[in-house]
Design a protein around this motif. Sequence first.
Motif, PDB file in Angstrom:
ATOM      1  N   PRO A 174       0.805  -1.222   0.000  1.00  0.00           N
ATOM      2  CA  PRO A 174       0.000   0.000   0.000  1.00  0.00           C
ATOM      3  C   PRO A 174       0.840   1.275   0.000  1.00  0.00           C
ATOM      4  CG  PRO A 174      -0.702  -1.483   1.755  1.00  0.00           C
ATOM      5  CD  PRO A 174       0.562  -2.030   1.192  1.00  0.00           C
ATOM      6  N   LEU A 175       2.050   1.192   0.544  1.00  0.00           N
ATOM      7  CA  LEU A 175       2.904   2.377   0.591  1.00  0.00           C
ATOM      8  C   LEU A 175       3.218   2.887  -0.812  1.00  0.00           C
ATOM      9  CD1 LEU A 175       4.475   4.345   2.401  1.00  0.00           C
ATOM     10  CD2 LEU A 175       6.442   2.805   2.170  1.00  0.00           C
ATOM     11  N   ALA A 176       3.307   1.978  -1.773  1.00  0.00           N
ATOM     12  CA  ALA A 176       3.557   2.398  -3.153  1.00  0.00           C
ATOM     13  C   ALA A 176       2.433   3.317  -3.637  1.00  0.00           C
ATOM     14  CB  ALA A 176       3.679   1.168  -4.057  1.00  0.00           C
ATOM     15  N   PHE A 177       1.190   2.965  -3.304  1.00  0.00           N
ATOM     16  CA  PHE A 177       0.068   3.819  -3.697  1.00  0.00           C
ATOM     17  C   PHE A 177       0.086   5.139  -2.941  1.00  0.00           C
ATOM     18  CE2 PHE A 177      -1.779  -0.427  -4.675  1.00  0.00           C
ATOM     19  CZ  PHE A 177      -1.886  -0.250  -6.040  1.00  0.00           C
ATOM     20  N   LEU A 178       0.447   5.082  -1.660  1.00  0.00           N
ATOM     21  CA  LEU A 178       0.496   6.308  -0.865  1.00  0.00           C
ATOM     22  C   LEU A 178       1.549   7.268  -1.423  1.00  0.00           C
ATOM     23  CD1 LEU A 178      -0.628   7.840   1.564  1.00  0.00           C
ATOM     24  CD2 LEU A 178       1.101   6.699   2.972  1.00  0.00           C
ATOM     25  N   LEU A 179       2.718   6.741  -1.767  1.00  0.00           N
ATOM     26  CA  LEU A 179       3.767   7.587  -2.343  1.00  0.00           C
ATOM     27  C   LEU A 179       3.324   8.188  -3.673  1.00  0.00           C
ATOM     28  CD1 LEU A 179       6.986   5.515  -1.554  1.00  0.00           C
ATOM     29  CD2 LEU A 179       6.173   7.606  -0.430  1.00  0.00           C
ATOM     30  N   ARG A 180       2.623   7.406  -4.477  1.00  0.00           N
ATOM     31  CA  ARG A 180       2.099   7.936  -5.742  1.00  0.00           C
ATOM     32  C   ARG A 180       1.109   9.064  -5.488  1.00  0.00           C
ATOM     33  NH1 ARG A 180       2.023   5.257 -10.784  1.00  0.00           N
ATOM     34  NH2 ARG A 180      -0.066   6.100 -11.060  1.00  0.00           N
ATOM     35  N   GLY A 181       0.314   8.922  -4.448  1.00  0.00           N
ATOM     36  CA  GLY A 181      -0.690   9.932  -4.138  1.00  0.00           C
ATOM     37  C   GLY A 181      -0.129  11.207  -3.548  1.00  0.00           C
ATOM     38  N   LEU A 182       1.074  11.133  -2.977  1.00  0.00           N
ATOM     39  CA  LEU A 182       1.674  12.297  -2.324  1.00  0.00           C
ATOM     40  C   LEU A 182       2.810  12.927  -3.123  1.00  0.00           C
ATOM     41  CD1 LEU A 182       1.867  10.944   1.346  1.00  0.00           C
ATOM     42  CD2 LEU A 182       0.108  12.401   0.330  1.00  0.00           C
ATOM     43  N   THR A 183       3.260  12.237  -4.162  1.00  0.00           N
ATOM     44  CA  THR A 183       4.408  12.711  -4.922  1.00  0.00           C
ATOM     45  C   THR A 183       3.966  13.523  -6.132  1.00  0.00           C
ATOM     46  OG1 THR A 183       5.632  10.730  -4.281  1.00  0.00           O
ATOM     47  CG2 THR A 183       6.511  12.001  -6.125  1.00  0.00           C
ATOM     48  N   PRO A 184       4.419  14.777  -6.203  1.00  0.00           N
ATOM     49  CA  PRO A 184       4.101  15.579  -7.399  1.00  0.00           C
ATOM     50  C   PRO A 184       4.728  14.939  -8.637  1.00  0.00           C
ATOM     51  CG  PRO A 184       5.021  16.949  -5.657  1.00  0.00           C
ATOM     52  CD  PRO A 184       5.180  15.528  -5.216  1.00  0.00           C
ATOM     53  N   LYS A 185       4.004  14.967  -9.715  1.00  0.00           N
ATOM     54  CA  LYS A 185       4.495  14.397 -10.966  1.00  0.00           C
ATOM     55  C   LYS A 185       5.453  15.396 -11.619  1.00  0.00           C
ATOM     56  CE  LYS A 185       1.539  11.123 -10.244  1.00  0.00           C
ATOM     57  NZ  LYS A 185       1.516  11.030  -8.814  1.00  0.00           N
ATOM     58  N   ALA A 186       6.610  14.903 -12.032  1.00  0.00           N
ATOM     59  CA  ALA A 186       7.619  15.768 -12.637  1.00  0.00           C
ATOM     60  C   ALA A 186       7.156  16.292 -13.989  1.00  0.00           C
ATOM     61  CB  ALA A 186       8.932  15.012 -12.795  1.00  0.00           C
ATOM     62  N   ALA A 187       6.532  15.433 -14.752  1.00  0.00           N
ATOM     63  CA  ALA A 187       6.033  15.846 -16.075  1.00  0.00           C
ATOM     64  C   ALA A 187       4.820  14.991 -16.416  1.00  0.00           C
ATOM     65  CB  ALA A 187       7.116  15.669 -17.129  1.00  0.00           C
ATOM     66  N   ALA A 188       3.953  15.540 -17.203  1.00  0.00           N
ATOM     67  CA  ALA A 188       2.740  14.812 -17.586  1.00  0.00           C
ATOM     68  C   ALA A 188       3.055  13.598 -18.444  1.00  0.00           C
ATOM     69  CB  ALA A 188       1.790  15.736 -18.324  1.00  0.00           C
ATOM     70  N   THR A 189       4.229  13.566 -19.071  1.00  0.00           N
ATOM     71  CA  THR A 189       4.580  12.447 -19.943  1.00  0.00           C
ATOM     72  C   THR A 189       5.122  11.253 -19.172  1.00  0.00           C
ATOM     73  OG1 THR A 189       6.790  13.358 -20.293  1.00  0.00           O
ATOM     74  CG2 THR A 189       5.073  13.966 -21.888  1.00  0.00           C
ATOM     75  N   ILE A 190       5.435  11.415 -17.892  1.00  0.00           N
ATOM     76  CA  ILE A 190       5.951  10.317 -17.081  1.00  0.00           C
ATOM     77  C   ILE A 190       4.791   9.741 -16.265  1.00  0.00           C
ATOM     78  CG2 ILE A 190       7.593   9.627 -15.299  1.00  0.00           C
ATOM     79  CD1 ILE A 190       9.284  12.041 -16.082  1.00  0.00           C
ATOM     80  N   PRO A 191       4.187   8.633 -16.721  1.00  0.00           N
ATOM     81  CA  PRO A 191       3.008   8.101 -16.033  1.00  0.00           C
ATOM     82  C   PRO A 191       3.331   7.372 -14.737  1.00  0.00           C
ATOM     83  CG  PRO A 191       3.575   6.711 -17.886  1.00  0.00           C
ATOM     84  CD  PRO A 191       4.532   7.887 -17.903  1.00  0.00           C
ATOM     85  N   VAL A 192       4.547   6.837 -14.602  1.00  0.00           N
ATOM     86  CA  VAL A 192       4.895   6.040 -13.433  1.00  0.00           C
ATOM     87  C   VAL A 192       6.198   6.563 -12.841  1.00  0.00           C
ATOM     88  CG1 VAL A 192       5.481   3.722 -12.641  1.00  0.00           C
ATOM     89  CG2 VAL A 192       3.748   4.015 -14.396  1.00  0.00           C
ATOM     90  N   GLU A 193       6.212   6.719 -11.531  1.00  0.00           N
ATOM     91  CA  GLU A 193       7.423   7.172 -10.852  1.00  0.00           C
ATOM     92  C   GLU A 193       8.497   6.089 -10.950  1.00  0.00           C
ATOM     93  OE1 GLU A 193       4.403   7.079  -9.546  1.00  0.00           O
ATOM     94  OE2 GLU A 193       3.898   9.172  -9.276  1.00  0.00           O
ATOM     95  N   PRO A 194       9.773   6.475 -10.921  1.00  0.00           N
ATOM     96  CA  PRO A 194      10.854   5.492 -11.070  1.00  0.00           C
ATOM     97  C   PRO A 194      10.860   4.421  -9.984  1.00  0.00           C
ATOM     98  CG  PRO A 194      11.709   7.730 -11.292  1.00  0.00           C
ATOM     99  CD  PRO A 194      10.270   7.851 -10.894  1.00  0.00           C
ATOM    100  N   HIS A 195      10.455   4.776  -8.758  1.00  0.00           N
ATOM    101  CA  HIS A 195      10.484   3.797  -7.662  1.00  0.00           C
ATOM    102  C   HIS A 195       9.347   2.786  -7.738  1.00  0.00           C
ATOM    103  CE1 HIS A 195       7.447   6.585  -6.097  1.00  0.00           C
ATOM    104  NE2 HIS A 195       6.989   5.536  -5.432  1.00  0.00           N
TER     105      HIS A 195
END
Length: 153
Positions: free
Chosen positions: A97-118
């Motif tokens: 679940p932490l993966a989802f929480l980090l996705r929900g709290l992490t600003p997206k660097a660019a609209a073209t990057i759909p998934v964070e590197p981690h």
Amino acid sequence: MTAQNPVSIANLILLSFGGLCLLTALAIAWVLGVTLFFPDGALAGQLVERDDVIRAHVDYLMMAQFLLIFFLGFRQYAIDPPYWLIAACCFGAFFNPLAFLLRGLTPKAAATIPVEPHFPLQAALSFSLTTISFLGAIVLIARAAWMAHLARN
């Protein structure tokens, strides 16, 4: 009254992580509730993707339930589960679940990057550990239940 089965250290660790997942889910629920009533507040501004935070909340609730069910099953049948299984259950149940929480709290660097590197590595590791350990836990409990059934008959 029947005597209680002793609780192993491994099982207490499982119970503790179940409590930690439940506590985390409740904390997220409070954050979601506060931000619902104060959508312009500072806390609401921290939720980049509310849907992912909701997914994390629901996932933490489910993980807490599974860990607590495994605890009760192990206790019922006096199973002393192996530490590797408990470690994998706890790691997967917390970090999935932490993966989802980090996705929900992490600003997206660019609209073209759909998934964070981690996300892919963390998700693959936690999903795999969760799957293997949860299946292992239920196999231990089902086997013990079957053996107890055979012993009664």
